[in-house]
Design an enzyme around this catalytic site. Structure first.
Site, PDB file in Angstrom:
ATOM      1  N   SER A  38       0.864  -1.163  -0.066  1.00 55.58           N
ATOM      2  CA  SER A  38      -0.051  -0.015   0.185  1.00 55.58           C
ATOM      3  C   SER A  38       0.842   1.192  -0.186  1.00 55.58           C
ATOM      4  O   SER A  38       0.217   2.252  -0.064  1.00 55.58           O
ATOM      5  CB  SER A  38      -0.995   0.019   1.229  1.00 55.58           C
ATOM      6  OG  SER A  38      -0.215  -0.440   2.152  1.00 55.58           O
ATOM      7  N   ASN A 125      -1.775  -2.453  13.303  1.00 50.18           N
ATOM      8  CA  ASN A 125      -3.482  -2.321  13.120  1.00 50.18           C
ATOM      9  C   ASN A 125      -3.936  -0.761  14.096  1.00 50.18           C
ATOM     10  O   ASN A 125      -4.621  -0.302  13.838  1.00 50.18           O
ATOM     11  CB  ASN A 125      -4.166  -3.205  14.264  1.00 50.18           C
ATOM     12  CG  ASN A 125      -3.398  -4.378  12.873  1.00 50.18           C
ATOM     13  OD1 ASN A 125      -3.022  -4.522  12.065  1.00 50.18           O
ATOM     14  ND2 ASN A 125      -4.145  -5.434  13.146  1.00 50.18           N
ATOM     15  N   THR A 170     -41.098  25.025 -10.141  1.00 49.79           N
ATOM     16  CA  THR A 170     -41.103  23.527  -8.804  1.00 49.79           C
ATOM     17  C   THR A 170     -41.368  22.561 -10.482  1.00 49.79           C
ATOM     18  O   THR A 170     -42.289  23.693 -11.483  1.00 49.79           O
ATOM     19  CB  THR A 170     -42.448  24.078  -8.078  1.00 49.79           C
ATOM     20  OG1 THR A 170     -43.557  24.202  -9.103  1.00 49.79           O
ATOM     21  CG2 THR A 170     -42.224  24.137  -7.213  1.00 49.79           C
ATOM     22  N   HIS A 171     -41.090  22.144 -10.191  1.00 50.98           N
ATOM     23  CA  HIS A 171     -41.328  20.618 -11.239  1.00 50.98           C
ATOM     24  C   HIS A 171     -40.877  21.379 -12.610  1.00 50.98           C
ATOM     25  O   HIS A 171     -40.562  21.331 -13.721  1.00 50.98           O
ATOM     26  CB  HIS A 171     -42.740  20.104 -11.729  1.00 50.98           C
ATOM     27  CG  HIS A 171     -43.637  20.049 -10.403  1.00 50.98           C
ATOM     28  ND1 HIS A 171     -43.002  18.964 -10.459  1.00 50.98           N
ATOM     29  CD2 HIS A 171     -44.405  20.854  -9.753  1.00 50.98           C
ATOM     30  CE1 HIS A 171     -44.240  19.354  -8.661  1.00 50.98           C
ATOM     31  NE2 HIS A 171     -44.562  19.594  -8.671  1.00 50.98           N
ATOM     32  N   SER A 292     -14.750  24.473 -27.738  1.00 48.35           N
ATOM     33  CA  SER A 292     -15.090  22.962 -28.344  1.00 48.35           C
ATOM     34  C   SER A 292     -13.951  21.633 -29.465  1.00 48.35           C
ATOM     35  O   SER A 292     -13.536  23.537 -29.892  1.00 48.35           O
ATOM     36  CB  SER A 292     -16.387  22.254 -29.584  1.00 48.35           C
ATOM     37  OG  SER A 292     -16.289  21.745 -29.604  1.00 48.35           O
ATOM     38  N   LYS A 298     -18.429  26.800 -29.628  1.00 46.70           N
ATOM     39  CA  LYS A 298     -19.288  26.576 -28.044  1.00 46.70           C
ATOM     40  C   LYS A 298     -18.514  27.291 -27.122  1.00 46.70           C
ATOM     41  O   LYS A 298     -16.928  27.582 -27.315  1.00 46.70           O
ATOM     42  CB  LYS A 298     -18.883  25.295 -27.982  1.00 46.70           C
ATOM     43  CG  LYS A 298     -19.771  24.597 -29.126  1.00 46.70           C
ATOM     44  CD  LYS A 298     -21.004  24.341 -28.346  1.00 46.70           C
ATOM     45  CE  LYS A 298     -21.359  23.227 -27.493  1.00 46.70           C
ATOM     46  NZ  LYS A 298     -21.611  21.914 -27.473  1.00 46.70           N
ATOM     47  N   ASN A 300     -18.540  26.087 -23.154  1.00 43.53           N
ATOM     48  CA  ASN A 300     -19.364  24.825 -22.149  1.00 43.53           C
ATOM     49  C   ASN A 300     -19.211  25.176 -20.691  1.00 43.53           C
ATOM     50  O   ASN A 300     -17.731  25.837 -20.779  1.00 43.53           O
ATOM     51  CB  ASN A 300     -18.685  24.015 -22.929  1.00 43.53           C
ATOM     52  CG  ASN A 300     -19.167  23.232 -23.868  1.00 43.53           C
ATOM     53  OD1 ASN A 300     -19.531  23.500 -24.712  1.00 43.53           O
ATOM     54  ND2 ASN A 300     -17.785  22.792 -24.866  1.00 43.53           N
ATOM     55  N   GLU A 305     -20.307  20.573 -15.445  1.00 45.67           N
ATOM     56  CA  GLU A 305     -20.822  19.173 -15.179  1.00 45.67           C
ATOM     57  C   GLU A 305     -19.599  18.756 -14.836  1.00 45.67           C
ATOM     58  O   GLU A 305     -19.865  17.241 -14.039  1.00 45.67           O
ATOM     59  CB  GLU A 305     -20.314  19.513 -17.400  1.00 45.67           C
ATOM     60  CG  GLU A 305     -21.396  19.580 -17.682  1.00 45.67           C
ATOM     61  CD  GLU A 305     -21.242  19.920 -19.602  1.00 45.67           C
ATOM     62  OE1 GLU A 305     -21.824  20.761 -19.539  1.00 45.67           O
ATOM     63  OE2 GLU A 305     -20.652  19.757 -19.480  1.00 45.67           O
ATOM     64  N   LYS A 340      -8.069   3.354   1.724  1.00 46.63           N
ATOM     65  CA  LYS A 340      -7.386   4.357   1.983  1.00 46.63           C
ATOM     66  C   LYS A 340      -7.720   5.240   0.423  1.00 46.63           C
ATOM     67  O   LYS A 340      -8.087   6.803   0.407  1.00 46.63           O
ATOM     68  CB  LYS A 340      -5.592   4.723   1.933  1.00 46.63           C
ATOM     69  CG  LYS A 340      -5.671   4.164   3.583  1.00 46.63           C
ATOM     70  CD  LYS A 340      -4.335   3.301   3.738  1.00 46.63           C
ATOM     71  CE  LYS A 340      -4.296   3.244   4.858  1.00 46.63           C
ATOM     72  NZ  LYS A 340      -4.961   1.881   5.291  1.00 46.63           N
TER      73      LYS A 340
HETATM   74  N1  ARG Z   1      -1.100  -1.458   5.698  1.00 45.00           N
HETATM   75  C1  ARG Z   1      -1.996  -2.071   6.196  1.00 45.00           C
HETATM   76  C2  ARG Z   1      -3.442  -1.872   6.313  1.00 45.00           C
HETATM   77  O1  ARG Z   1      -3.291  -0.405   5.702  1.00 45.00           O
HETATM   78  C3  ARG Z   1      -1.666  -1.691   8.440  1.00 45.00           C
HETATM   79  C4  ARG Z   1      -1.920  -2.870   8.627  1.00 45.00           C
HETATM   80  C5  ARG Z   1      -1.698  -4.129   8.601  1.00 45.00           C
HETATM   81  N2  ARG Z   1      -1.998  -4.741   9.155  1.00 45.00           N
HETATM   82  C6  ARG Z   1      -2.043  -6.230   9.696  1.00 45.00           C
HETATM   83  N3  ARG Z   1      -1.834  -6.851   9.852  1.00 45.00           N
HETATM   84  N4  ARG Z   1      -1.065  -6.602   7.837  1.00 45.00           N
HETATM   85  O2  ARG Z   1      -4.564  -1.492   6.999  1.00 45.00           O
END
Ligand code: ARG
Length: 477
Positions: A38, A125, A170-171, A292, A298, A300, A305, A340
């Site tokens: 990650s 964790n 309205t509408h 455009s 155009k 826009n 949007e 994330k």
């Molecule tokens: N990269 C993990 C997350 O974003 C961190 C926690 C990982 N914990 C584990 N027991 N593998 O949640």
């Protein structure tokens, strides 16, 4: 680069870079590494990760689990790392999976054994949950500022148009005349509630998971209150299993963000209508438009949007987070790593959207008040005023409604506005109508008569502007 402490050699039996391979008989497959890593996105948490680690280390030293020397080494190493990350020359490695391992490994390579002691009484964790809450808390504060700026822009424009008349719908059919200032303040009211929701959600974001360790707490004599105070958390997460596994704070935030985007999207939809030449209520400054590639004429309303389109994306993030959570047994599961990207993108999208809409409302709209007035004068918009007039002359409302409906039909057939019918013709539908009726049928008379809190009268718009400013000044940021 100059390190505060000379790096120490790792002993030959040092753990392998992944932090757990002592347990495994073969290396992790390359695809699995890429799939599970990650660090490409969670490196964004580096600054809060360092702050969390420092608070944890100081607490460990305060309760006697870490020596003063170890703490000093950790503090020095973290300062080096913080500077490396800021300068953009931190040696990020996907081999080390995530931001937490990357920083811990770098710390150990900088300061040796003290770095290996940092993770005492902690798990990734509770660490990641802490990082995320710190990061989100700061993001919420910035978004509330963004909402404040947007609200001030709406209030400013409303002030210039407290008495500008436009058709109210309205509408999507012309209903009654309103003031443009009143219309704009409707959005200010939505964004005021959005800010309130973010402030409310912030209290539940701002609780400390650290101390929960992997799931069950830790056998070390930790002082969670101390960590909470140092990091500015207003309370502790009360249950360790819940603290490491729930992401309801992220869901709640994303729901608030999706609703804010939805409000922006409604305004964006109106802009798209209003800028259409058939309406021509407003023109967008060129810097908010694109052309455009094929049609030279155009211009826009792409910003509007895209704001509308990005609303779908943020709503998608809300659904992603809810779905990510729904099948998870207690406690932490790796699914949570998927929190994330939706969360980061929600914050980025909303922040950009608020900023661009603020500029647009503050200085990007050329309002065509006469077009608005013409449109309001076009569709018998004061018919309700005539019915109300008859009620004041003693006619029951239902009968008044019916008489005016017939008068409107008659006007339509003659191709004229209700307000343009001569007095005698009006009287043929209701004999109670007298010469004073034409004051009631004007657009200005109509809006001015709705003169109560929440009404569209220019005086009420000015009062609402003053109230909105007072609310903003009493709750800055
Ligand atoms: N990269 C993990 C997350 O974003 C961190 C926690 C990982 N914990 C584990 N027991 N593998 O949640």
């Amino acid at each position: 680069m100059a390190d505060s402490k000379p790096p120490r050699e790792n002993p030959p039996e040092a753990p392998a870079p992944d932090g757990w391979s002592g347990r495994f008989g073969e290396p992790v497959a390359a695809l699995v590494k890429r799939y599970t890593a990650s660090v490409d996105f969670d490196r964004r948490l580096a600054a809060v990760d360092i702050r969390g680690s420092l608070a944890h280390a100081r607490m460990l030293a305060a309760v006697g689990v870490l020596s003063a020397d170890d703490l000093a080494a950790i503090e020095g190493g973290m300062e080096t790392i913080r500077a490396e990350v800021e300068r953009g020359d931190f040696p990020w490695s996907r081999e080390l999976e995530d931001v937490h391992f990357n920083i811990e490994r770098r710390l150990t390579s900088l300061v040796g054994d003290a770095g290996k002691k940092l993770h005492t009484g902690r798990s990734r964790n509770d660490q990641v949950a802490t990082d995320l809450r710190l990061w989100l808390r700061e993001s919420i504060d910035a978004l509330i500022d963004g909402l404040t700026a947007l609200r001030r822009a709406f209030i400013g424009l409303a002030e210039s148009h407290a008495a500008t008349i436009m058709p109210g719908y309205t509408h999507l059919q012309v209903a009654q005349p309103v003031t443009f200032g009143h219309h704009l303040l409707a959005y200010e009211a939505m964004f005021a509630r959005d800010a309130e929701r973010l402030r409310d959600c912030r209290q539940r974001v701002n609780r400390l998971p650290l101390g929960s360790a992997a799931l069950a707490g830790t056998s070390f004599p930790i002082d969670r209150e101390r960590v909470a105070t140092e990091l500015g958390f207003e309370a502790l997460c009360g249950n360790s299993l819940d603290a490491v596994s729930d992401r309801d704070f992220a869901v709640e935030f994303t729901a608030a963000a999706a609703l804010t985007m939805t409000h922006v999207s409604r305004f964006a939809e109106e802009l798209a209508w209003w800028t259409n030449p058939r309406f021509a209520f407003v023109a967008l400054a060129d810097r908010f438009c694109t052309g455009s590639s094929i049609m030279p004429q155009k211009k826009n309303p792409d910003v509007a949007e895209l704001a509308r389109g990005k609303t779908g994306r943020v709503t998608g993030h809300l659904v992603a987070l809810l779905t990510m959570l729904k099948g998870q047994p207690l406690a932490y599961n790796r699914d949570n790593q998927e929190d994330k990207e939706p969360l980061f993108d929600t914050v980025d999208t909303l922040a950009d959207t608020l900023a661009i809409m603020t500029d647009l409302v503050a200085g990007g709209l050329n309002v065509n008040a006469s077009r608005m007035r013409e449109a309001a004068a076009e569709s018998h918009a004061t018919a309700t005023d005539l019915a109300d007039y008859l009620v004041r002359k003693g006619v029951p409302f239902r009968d008044a409604h019916e008489a005016v409906a017939r008068a409107v039909r008659h006007a339509e057939q003659g191709g004229v506005e209700l307000s343009a019918l001569p007095l005698v013709e009006l009287q043929s539908f209701a004999p109670e109508i007298a010469a004073d009726v034409h004051a009631v049928l004007t657009l200005e008379g109509s809006v001015a008569s709705r003169n109560h809190p929440g009404g569209t009268a220019p005086d009420q718009v000015r009062a609402a502007i003053a109230a909105a400013r007072r609310a903003l000044d009493s709750k800055p940021g």
